[in-house]
Design a protein around this motif. Structure first.
Motif, PDB file in Angstrom:
ATOM      1  N   ARG A   1       0.731  -1.299   0.089  1.00 24.80           N
ATOM      2  CA  ARG A   1      -0.383  -0.009   0.070  1.00 24.80           C
ATOM      3  C   ARG A   1       0.795   1.458  -0.523  1.00 24.80           C
ATOM      4  N   PHE A   2       1.855   1.251   0.713  1.00 19.70           N
ATOM      5  CA  PHE A   2       2.938   2.278   0.722  1.00 19.70           C
ATOM      6  C   PHE A   2       3.741   2.233  -0.423  1.00 19.70           C
ATOM      7  N   ARG A   3       3.744   1.039  -0.886  1.00 20.98           N
ATOM      8  CA  ARG A   3       4.831   1.373  -2.327  1.00 20.98           C
ATOM      9  C   ARG A   3       3.836   1.912  -3.674  1.00 20.98           C
ATOM     10  N   ASN A   4       2.668   1.621  -3.788  1.00 18.22           N
ATOM     11  CA  ASN A   4       1.461   2.586  -4.586  1.00 18.22           C
ATOM     12  C   ASN A   4       1.629   4.044  -4.056  1.00 18.22           C
ATOM     13  N   ALA A   5       1.648   4.483  -2.786  1.00 15.57           N
ATOM     14  CA  ALA A   5       1.286   5.947  -2.605  1.00 15.57           C
ATOM     15  C   ALA A   5       2.903   6.571  -3.217  1.00 15.57           C
ATOM     16  N   SER A   6       3.667   5.956  -3.148  1.00 15.33           N
ATOM     17  CA  SER A   6       4.767   6.201  -2.675  1.00 15.33           C
ATOM     18  C   SER A   6       5.461   6.461  -4.390  1.00 15.33           C
ATOM     19  N   SER A   7       4.511   6.122  -4.893  1.00 18.19           N
ATOM     20  CA  SER A   7       4.431   6.058  -7.212  1.00 18.19           C
ATOM     21  C   SER A   7       4.201   6.839  -7.652  1.00 18.19           C
ATOM     22  N   ILE A   8       2.953   7.209  -6.884  1.00 18.72           N
ATOM     23  CA  ILE A   8       2.003   8.339  -7.371  1.00 18.72           C
ATOM     24  C   ILE A   8       2.416   9.567  -6.594  1.00 18.72           C
ATOM     25  N   GLY A   9       2.961   8.904  -5.566  1.00 22.64           N
ATOM     26  CA  GLY A   9       4.353  10.886  -5.111  1.00 22.64           C
ATOM     27  C   GLY A   9       3.278  11.888  -4.485  1.00 22.64           C
ATOM     28  N   SER A  10       2.288  11.857  -4.170  1.00 18.77           N
ATOM     29  CA  SER A  10       1.293  12.348  -3.410  1.00 18.77           C
ATOM     30  C   SER A  10       1.832  12.801  -2.315  1.00 18.77           C
ATOM     31  N   MET A  11       2.020  13.465  -1.152  1.00 19.14           N
ATOM     32  CA  MET A  11       1.512  13.650  -0.008  1.00 19.14           C
ATOM     33  C   MET A  11       0.481  13.755   0.672  1.00 19.14           C
ATOM     34  N   ASP A  12      -0.761  13.909  -0.140  1.00 22.93           N
ATOM     35  CA  ASP A  12      -2.129  13.946   0.642  1.00 22.93           C
ATOM     36  C   ASP A  12      -2.221  12.047   0.650  1.00 22.93           C
TER      37      ASP A  12
END
Length: 327
Positions: A172-183
């Motif tokens: 889940r974190f990897r996906n957020a990191s790939s998008i690079g959104s602070m939100d």
């Protein structure tokens, strides 16, 4: 990619002989109910270091031998030293990996064993100390903060649930990191707050400060720092007392609506969990039943109560490995 149930699919490197191919030294395949269940929820990269360096199937077995103070990988029946080949393959294979969330390696294998691998002396007699397999040693040294388990330990319920909780959190974190959104990072931290509270409160607080980003760092640097802290937080299983603190905190959201008998029952379940008599799921299922009848948006969003897909939940337990630390 998501599973269709809201969970990001973890990327897992696995020893190929576990449920994928009959490639062990004796041409056998290792059965694992845990891996079978995970196949529909994770993406696997299968590897067999021994066959991948050119050894046949079947083949003469290899072992780790202490020679002149150094551990060497030797096919003892032929006397062939495979250390260089294995080291070269390990460096090449691991160097090409990206976005990995976990490893499942063959237990006690001289190549893949992540613990308790037999070590022999030059006289052919097993030494009292144990070691790691050559490939596993490379994994652990290169992939700090990534969970590494073997198929034997995954038969233990709480070790398995710790591994599953970790790999799905990391995916889940990897996906957020790939998008690079602070939100998305703020959302991740909010929804994993209770789980992180159970695992490591000091790391959780430091992660909160990281997300707040009072230093005004670039987004990429914030994600990088947070990832290190996340790996540190998930490195060890929580103590039973930490779980009890989180569950007691969650009970507070329902305190006004609970009958005395319900409170007594839940506290009794917590006590039995604290003494190692019932699994954690016995406690979380009570909270989930309360959430089903009373809307609590904050708790419903918490990954702590659903850290991995429900059909991976299993009460089967080998009991072979001591798990949650009580007391």
């Amino acid at each position: 990619m998501e599973n269709g149930n809201g969970f990001q699919r973890p990327n897992i490197v696995i020893s190929r002989c576990i449920e994928f191919e009959a490639c062990r030294w004796n041409a056998q395949i290792i059965s694992s109910d845990e891996v079978k269940k995970m196949k529909s929820h994770a993406d696997f990269i299968a590897v067999c270091p021994e066959s991948d360096i050119g050894l046949g199937i079947p083949r003469k077995p290899v072992r780790i031998v202490r020679i002149a103070g150094q551990n060497r990988l030797v096919q003892h029946e032929t006397g062939i030293d495979l250390t260089g080949k294995m080291t070269g393959f390990t460096d090449s294979f691991l160097g090409g990996l990206e976005r990995i969330d976990g490893f499942i390696l063959k237990s006690v294998s001289p190549s893949c064993g992540n613990r308790d691998v037999k070590l022999y002396g030059e006289n052919g007699i097993a030494l009292p100390e144990k070691c790691r397999g050559f490939f596993a040693e490379g994994v652990i040294s290169r992939f700090s903060g990534i969970p590494v388990e073997n198929e034997g330990r995954l038969t233990n319920m709480s070790i398995r649930e710790h591994f599953l909780s970790s790999i799905f959190a990391l995916a889940r974190f990897r996906n957020a990191s790939s998008i690079g959104s602070m939100d998305l990072l703020v959302k991740f931290h909010s929804e994993y707050k209770l789980l992180l509270m159970a695992y490591n409160q000091s790391a959780m607080r430091e992660m909160g400060r990281c997300v707040a980003n009072h230093e005004g760092l670039e987004t990429g640097e914030v994600f990088s720092r947070y990832r290190i802290l996340l790996g540190r937080a998930l490195a060890r299983q929580p103590r039973a007392g930490s779980h009890i603190n989180v569950l007691t905190h969650a009970m507070g959201y329902f305190s006004k609506s609970l009958a005395r008998a319900e409170k007594r029952h839940f506290l009794s379940v917590l006590d039995r969990f604290g003494r190692g008599m019932v699994p954690l799921s016995a406690c979380t299922s009570v909270i989930n039943s309360w959430m089903a009848r009373q809307e609590t948006e904050y708790l419903e969003q918490q990954a702590y109560f659903r850290p991995f897909p429900e059909d991976l939940v299993s009460l089967s337990d080998s009991g072979a490995v001591k798990s949650i630390r009580h007391g």
